[in-house]
Write a protein that holds these residues in place. Structure first.
Motif, PDB file in Angstrom:
ATOM      1  N   ALA A 111     -16.256 -16.745  -0.581  1.00  0.00           N
ATOM      2  CA  ALA A 111     -16.305 -16.009   0.766  1.00  0.00           C
ATOM      3  C   ALA A 111     -15.413 -14.924   0.496  1.00  0.00           C
ATOM      4  O   ALA A 111     -14.587 -14.756  -0.308  1.00  0.00           O
ATOM      5  N   THR A 112     -15.775 -13.778   1.229  1.00  0.00           N
ATOM      6  CA  THR A 112     -15.143 -12.329   1.441  1.00  0.00           C
ATOM      7  C   THR A 112     -13.515 -12.507   1.783  1.00  0.00           C
ATOM      8  O   THR A 112     -13.598 -13.266   3.000  1.00  0.00           O
ATOM      9  N   VAL A 113     -12.514 -12.136   1.052  1.00  0.00           N
ATOM     10  CA  VAL A 113     -11.276 -12.398   1.614  1.00  0.00           C
ATOM     11  C   VAL A 113     -10.964 -10.710   1.964  1.00  0.00           C
ATOM     12  O   VAL A 113     -10.097 -10.766   3.050  1.00  0.00           O
ATOM     13  N   VAL A 114     -11.309  -9.817   1.537  1.00  0.00           N
ATOM     14  CA  VAL A 114     -11.047  -8.533   1.917  1.00  0.00           C
ATOM     15  C   VAL A 114     -12.436  -7.543   1.703  1.00  0.00           C
ATOM     16  O   VAL A 114     -12.719  -7.633   0.351  1.00  0.00           O
ATOM     17  N   GLY A 115     -12.982  -7.094   2.786  1.00  0.00           N
ATOM     18  CA  GLY A 115     -14.294  -6.180   2.540  1.00  0.00           C
ATOM     19  C   GLY A 115     -13.960  -5.409   1.608  1.00  0.00           C
ATOM     20  O   GLY A 115     -12.895  -4.840   0.942  1.00  0.00           O
ATOM     21  N   SER A 116     -15.203  -4.400   1.115  1.00  0.00           N
ATOM     22  CA  SER A 116     -15.449  -3.432   0.273  1.00  0.00           C
ATOM     23  C   SER A 116     -14.771  -2.179   0.745  1.00  0.00           C
ATOM     24  O   SER A 116     -14.640  -1.782   1.989  1.00  0.00           O
ATOM     25  N   ARG A 117     -13.954  -1.719  -0.217  1.00  0.00           N
ATOM     26  CA  ARG A 117     -13.197  -0.522  -0.032  1.00  0.00           C
ATOM     27  C   ARG A 117     -12.700   0.125  -1.091  1.00  0.00           C
ATOM     28  O   ARG A 117     -12.604  -0.395  -2.062  1.00  0.00           O
ATOM     29  N   GLY A 118     -12.090   1.553  -1.165  1.00  0.00           N
ATOM     30  CA  GLY A 118     -11.845   2.272  -2.102  1.00  0.00           C
ATOM     31  C   GLY A 118     -10.296   2.183  -2.348  1.00  0.00           C
ATOM     32  O   GLY A 118      -9.680   2.335  -1.374  1.00  0.00           O
ATOM     33  N   TYR A 119     -10.071   2.031  -3.720  1.00  0.00           N
ATOM     34  CA  TYR A 119      -8.632   1.883  -4.050  1.00  0.00           C
ATOM     35  C   TYR A 119      -8.362   2.907  -5.168  1.00  0.00           C
ATOM     36  O   TYR A 119      -9.124   2.794  -6.189  1.00  0.00           O
ATOM     37  N   ARG A 120      -7.306   3.639  -4.964  1.00  0.00           N
ATOM     38  CA  ARG A 120      -6.977   4.632  -5.874  1.00  0.00           C
ATOM     39  C   ARG A 120      -6.031   4.586  -6.828  1.00  0.00           C
ATOM     40  O   ARG A 120      -5.033   3.852  -6.664  1.00  0.00           O
ATOM     41  N   PHE A 121      -6.314   4.758  -8.180  1.00  0.00           N
ATOM     42  CA  PHE A 121      -5.724   4.630  -9.437  1.00  0.00           C
ATOM     43  C   PHE A 121      -5.203   5.933  -9.713  1.00  0.00           C
ATOM     44  O   PHE A 121      -6.184   6.904 -10.208  1.00  0.00           O
ATOM     45  N   ASP A 122      -3.941   6.175  -9.999  1.00  0.00           N
ATOM     46  CA  ASP A 122      -3.317   7.644 -10.472  1.00  0.00           C
ATOM     47  C   ASP A 122      -2.355   7.460 -11.080  1.00  0.00           C
ATOM     48  O   ASP A 122      -1.305   6.911 -11.070  1.00  0.00           O
ATOM     49  N   PRO A 123      -2.420   7.871 -12.589  1.00  0.00           N
ATOM     50  CA  PRO A 123      -1.371   7.771 -13.524  1.00  0.00           C
ATOM     51  C   PRO A 123       0.038   8.476 -13.236  1.00  0.00           C
ATOM     52  O   PRO A 123       1.164   7.792 -13.441  1.00  0.00           O
ATOM     53  N   ALA A 124       0.066   9.303 -12.294  1.00  0.00           N
ATOM     54  CA  ALA A 124       1.153   9.923 -11.664  1.00  0.00           C
ATOM     55  C   ALA A 124       2.062   8.896 -10.878  1.00  0.00           C
ATOM     56  O   ALA A 124       3.214   8.952 -10.580  1.00  0.00           O
ATOM     57  N   THR A 125       1.257   7.879 -10.281  1.00  0.00           N
ATOM     58  CA  THR A 125       2.068   6.788  -9.508  1.00  0.00           C
ATOM     59  C   THR A 125       1.905   5.346 -10.112  1.00  0.00           C
ATOM     60  O   THR A 125       1.988   4.003  -9.340  1.00  0.00           O
ATOM     61  N   GLY A 126       1.678   5.496 -11.492  1.00  0.00           N
ATOM     62  CA  GLY A 126       1.652   4.069 -12.208  1.00  0.00           C
ATOM     63  C   GLY A 126       0.513   3.635 -12.492  1.00  0.00           C
ATOM     64  O   GLY A 126       0.201   2.410 -13.053  1.00  0.00           O
ATOM     65  N   ASN A 127      -0.702   3.957 -11.837  1.00  0.00           N
ATOM     66  CA  ASN A 127      -2.196   3.541 -12.079  1.00  0.00           C
ATOM     67  C   ASN A 127      -2.176   2.358 -11.638  1.00  0.00           C
ATOM     68  O   ASN A 127      -2.864   1.401 -12.128  1.00  0.00           O
ATOM     69  N   THR A 128      -1.744   2.008 -10.342  1.00  0.00           N
ATOM     70  CA  THR A 128      -1.581   0.554  -9.742  1.00  0.00           C
ATOM     71  C   THR A 128      -2.235   0.899  -8.356  1.00  0.00           C
ATOM     72  O   THR A 128      -2.203   1.755  -7.673  1.00  0.00           O
ATOM     73  N   ALA A 129      -2.802  -0.294  -7.883  1.00  0.00           N
ATOM     74  CA  ALA A 129      -3.233  -0.255  -6.516  1.00  0.00           C
ATOM     75  C   ALA A 129      -2.874  -1.604  -6.102  1.00  0.00           C
ATOM     76  O   ALA A 129      -3.049  -2.822  -6.689  1.00  0.00           O
ATOM     77  N   THR A 130      -2.196  -1.811  -4.872  1.00  0.00           N
ATOM     78  CA  THR A 130      -1.835  -3.082  -4.090  1.00  0.00           C
ATOM     79  C   THR A 130      -3.043  -3.422  -2.857  1.00  0.00           C
ATOM     80  O   THR A 130      -3.350  -2.673  -2.213  1.00  0.00           O
ATOM     81  N   VAL A 131      -3.116  -4.658  -3.062  1.00  0.00           N
ATOM     82  CA  VAL A 131      -4.345  -5.299  -1.801  1.00  0.00           C
ATOM     83  C   VAL A 131      -3.556  -6.542  -1.385  1.00  0.00           C
ATOM     84  O   VAL A 131      -2.888  -7.521  -2.064  1.00  0.00           O
ATOM     85  N   SER A 132      -3.439  -6.262   0.022  1.00  0.00           N
ATOM     86  CA  SER A 132      -2.841  -7.073   0.826  1.00  0.00           C
ATOM     87  C   SER A 132      -3.840  -8.313   1.430  1.00  0.00           C
ATOM     88  O   SER A 132      -4.862  -7.854   1.555  1.00  0.00           O
ATOM     89  N   LEU A 133      -3.458  -9.542   1.059  1.00  0.00           N
ATOM     90  CA  LEU A 133      -4.578 -10.537   1.633  1.00  0.00           C
ATOM     91  C   LEU A 133      -3.999 -11.050   2.829  1.00  0.00           C
ATOM     92  O   LEU A 133      -3.049 -11.214   3.180  1.00  0.00           O
ATOM     93  N   PRO A 134      -5.105 -11.551   3.884  1.00  0.00           N
ATOM     94  CA  PRO A 134      -4.716 -11.785   5.111  1.00  0.00           C
ATOM     95  C   PRO A 134      -4.074 -13.215   4.950  1.00  0.00           C
ATOM     96  O   PRO A 134      -4.366 -14.021   4.257  1.00  0.00           O
ATOM     97  N   SER A 135      -3.401 -13.743   6.281  1.00  0.00           N
ATOM     98  CA  SER A 135      -2.543 -14.809   6.001  1.00  0.00           C
ATOM     99  C   SER A 135      -3.901 -15.976   6.335  1.00  0.00           C
ATOM    100  O   SER A 135      -4.810 -15.587   6.990  1.00  0.00           O
TER     101      SER A 135
END
Length: 725
Positions: A670-694
């Motif tokens: 089942a879909t937990v978080v729908g499709s969206r763009g996540y930015r990865f940038d070496p200047a900020t650690g090349n990480t992206a955080t995804v919050s999942l719903p309660s």
């Protein structure tokens, strides 16, 4: 993967049961159909971490070179001056033996209290026999941190009474206390020859060596009596044959020597019983025969009721020891093996012994020069070998390992090793039937620093030649292995096969990585093997070298709980649910089995869950959408994901379009978080955080990537899953 360097260099010449922790006491509980694992012991052990303390609890830890990693249960209690640990006495007792450690170069005493009243007697503590270095053994670090000290309390205590020990100035780490009701000293047997009558000094001041020799000569065909006392013996005894050496009990008759019997041959009928031999061995020097017995006692001999401590090896047995029985004895604090049948043993029985804190294999058979045959290790309890295996069988014919309890192995060691590692020639490989039955292994297996990967709790190893013997492994219980339960490996790195293995009836609980770690070509059949709380996957099947052939696992029926397979041979499973207990804040995805719809070259799915942000998974190129999936092992209320790409500036900034999906069964997502763009940038650690719903609860986490502005593929170097938001 493997080094051809020996796991450790041997240079010393010259189920059945379920284990339960009850109030900090380790006991073996057996089904009615099978004998209990381990020895029947005259004492009951209580772990310090289960007692009341004003000190600091340490552990659990499985890291080589740490104090907690060598402790019983991988936990202990550290006391500073004035701090204490108070034990509740589990049974009537009048004596206690304490396993402890003090910092290197220090010594001191522990005050002892019974029900709040301080005794005049104290327990001396010292680092003299600890902190052993063996630089010639590949992979070794400073080890052997703990020691044992015993005390007759001078009074009886009952179950429920309180016995406390208190540091008086030196930092002391207390591991475990053994409470025992010691019987009164035995009386001199009629017709025996007393060593005191021959001039021995029971005060320990004079040299009693010649008195022992004279008594042995006078008592041929009879008994040498060693009355209560301390006796200093300054050189080894030889020519010992057709005689019994008997003491008043191992708490009363004490011989102070590092070399008791040293002889290459004997006509036999030697019986040694009921006294202690306590040495002064502080380092391991393999050219020195610093052993209780070095060589031969001759046929039809026995050793029983002995307390052996502070030696290099308890018994290093060569030559004719046919039909020897070693039983009901304690071997503590040896810098090398507890006992080694070093070839030629026939019909030897080693049974109902307790071994703690060995600096090499606790019990070993090594078929050098001639095979050990028709010999057995039965109903022994082994704790904390700190540089090798609990029990090791190196070659031999028709050998049995039955109903033993082994716990807390450390570096370079399994609980039980069945091996064709020869060390030297001429060597006799495994032959006939090797019976491994009714054994219980608790927190056994360790990281091998020479291989840079783990050793299983029970290992079958074609190190220097193929295993062609029949190996029957039955009624085994494996609990809390930090890594795998069963390992099949060619440890020399040359790909020799392991054949003819049958595993029937095993219970595996809370193994850190996998149930079966297969790294050699060959075959094994498994029947009625049940597993729960498996850390990473059921099976790791990646023979080494890669072109050496496959390992075939045949399902003989009745197996459950370990059907999954680790799919990425380029990565190692990391401990999941195995000890030490998982940190609630840990990354749930680290080391877990990962799959994907596709991958590019060496950039396999496991690279995104290996804990290394510099390695990465890359999907098939130009084939969106692509999905990456990880099995967390159990359903968890995951609340946060951290997605990473390698932090190097060479990775340009990019946006990946990602859908997060979840499943509890691996089939319906089942879909937990729908499709969206996540930015990865070496200047900020090349990480992206995804919050999942309660309310999110999932075991299988899937990331579906439908676009990437930096490369025509899905890419992750790490996918981290956390319970915290």
């Amino acid at each position: 993967m493997h080094s051809s360097t020996a796991a450790h260099l041997r240079r010393t010449p010259a189920i059945g049961a379920v284990v339960a922790l009850v109030a900090g006491m380790l006991v073996a509980v057996a089904p009615a159909a099978h004998a209990a694992s381990g020895a029947t012991l005259p004492f009951t052990s209580v772990e310090a971490e289960s007692a009341t303390t004003t000190g600091t609890k340490i552990g659990p830890d499985h890291t080589q070179g740490t104090l907690a990693s060598e402790a019983s249960g991988r936990r202990a209690v550290r006391l500073s001056s004035g701090q204490r640990v108070e034990f509740t006495v589990p049974r009537a007792a009048n004596a206690v033996n304490l396993a402890y450690s003090v910092p290197d170069g220090q010594s001191g005493t522990l005050n002892v209290y019974v029900n709040g009243t301080r005794l005049a007697r104290t327990i001396p503590v010292t680092s003299k026999y600890s902190y052993v270095d063996t630089g010639w053994i590949a992979g070794a670090k400073t080890h052997h941190f703990f020691d044992n000290a015993r005390l007759l309390l001078g009074r009886d205590v009952q179950a429920g009474d309180k016995v406390a020990v208190e540091s008086t100035g030196t930092q002391v780490t207390v591991d475990v206390a053994d409470f025992e009701q010691v019987a009164a000293a035995a009386s001199q047997p009629a017709g025996s020859v007393s060593v005191v009558a021959k001039g021995a000094d029971p005060s320990g001041n004079g040299d009693s060596t010649q008195a022992f020799r004279d008594a042995i000569t006078a008592a041929q065909g009879g008994t040498v009596w060693i009355p209560p006392g301390d006796y200093r013996v300054t050189s080894s005894l030889s020519g010992v044959q057709n005689v019994t050496l008997q003491g008043a009990g191992s708490w009363y008759s004490v011989v102070r020597t590092s070399r008791f019997v040293d002889q290459t041959s004997s006509s036999g009928n030697v019986h040694i019983k009921d006294f202690a031999v306590i040495g002064e061995v502080t380092e391991r020097v393999d050219s020195s025969p610093d052993n209780f017995v070095n060589g031969s006692l001759g046929p039809n001999s026995s050793v029983s009721g002995m307390w052996l401590q502070h030696l290099k090896v308890g018994l290093w047995l060569t030559g004719n020891n046919d039909n020897l029985v070693v039983e009901n004895s304690r071997i503590l604090d040896t810098t090398a093996d507890g006992l080694n049948l070093n070839g030629s043993a026939k019909g030897v029985r080693v049974r109902n012994n307790f071994l703690r804190n060995q600096g090499d294999d606790s019990l070993a058979m090594w078929s050098l020069y001639a095979p050990d045959t028709n010999s057995s290790f039965e109903n022994n309890t082994i704790s904390q070998p700190n540089l090798a295996n609990g029990i090791a069988i190196y070659g031999g014919t028709d050998i049995s390992v039955k109903n033993n309890l082994v716990s807390d192995t450390n570096a370079l060691g399994s609980g039980i090793a069945i091996s064709n590692q020869k060390f030297l020639d001429p060597f006799s490989p495994l032959a006939g039937t090797i019976t491994v039955d009714g054994n219980t292994l608790v927190r056994t297996g360790a990281m091998n620093p020479n291989w840079n990967h783990p050793m299983g709790a029970l290992r079958v190893d074609s190190y220097d030649s193929a295993v062609n013997a029949t190996v029957d492994i039955t009624d085994t219980t494996i609990i809390d292995s930090p890594y795998s339960a069963f390992e099949f490996v060619s440890g020399g790195g040359r790909g020799y096969p392991v054949r003819n293995v049958d595993v029937t009836g095993a219970t595996v609980r809370n193994t850190g990585t996998v149930v079966v770690q297969a790294e050699a070509q060959g075959a094994a059949t498994f029947r009625n093997v049940t597993a729960t709380q498996v850390g990473a996957a059921g099976v790791y099947n990646c023979p080494y070298p890669a072109n050496s052939g496959s390992f075939t696992l045949t399902d003989g029926g009745g197996n459950s709980g370990w059907s999954s397979t680790w799919t990425d041979c380029s990565t190692w499973p990391q401990p999941g649910q195995g000890n030490p207990d998982p940190d609630p804040g840990r990354n749930l995805a680290k080391g877990r089995p990962a799959t994907a719809t596709g991958s590019q070259d060496v950039y396999t799915p496991g690279k995104a869950a290996d804990g290394d942000a510099n390695s990465y998974w890359e999907s098939a190129n130009n084939a969106f959408p692509q999905a990456w999936t990880v099995d967390l092992g159990s359903s968890y209320p995951v609340r946060r994901l951290v997605l990473k790409l390698p932090p190097s500036a060479a990775w340009g900034a990019r946006t990946q379009t990602i859908t997060v999906l979840g499943s509890t069964d691996g089939s319906a997502y089942a879909t937990v978080v729908g499709s969206r763009g996540y930015r990865f940038d070496p200047a900020t650690g090349n990480t992206a955080t995804v919050s999942l719903p309660s309310g999110t609860d999932l075991r299988y986490l899937r990331l579906s990537v439908s676009a990437n502005t930096g490369w025509p593929a899905g890419q992750f170097s790490e996918v981290e899953a956390y319970l915290t938001s």
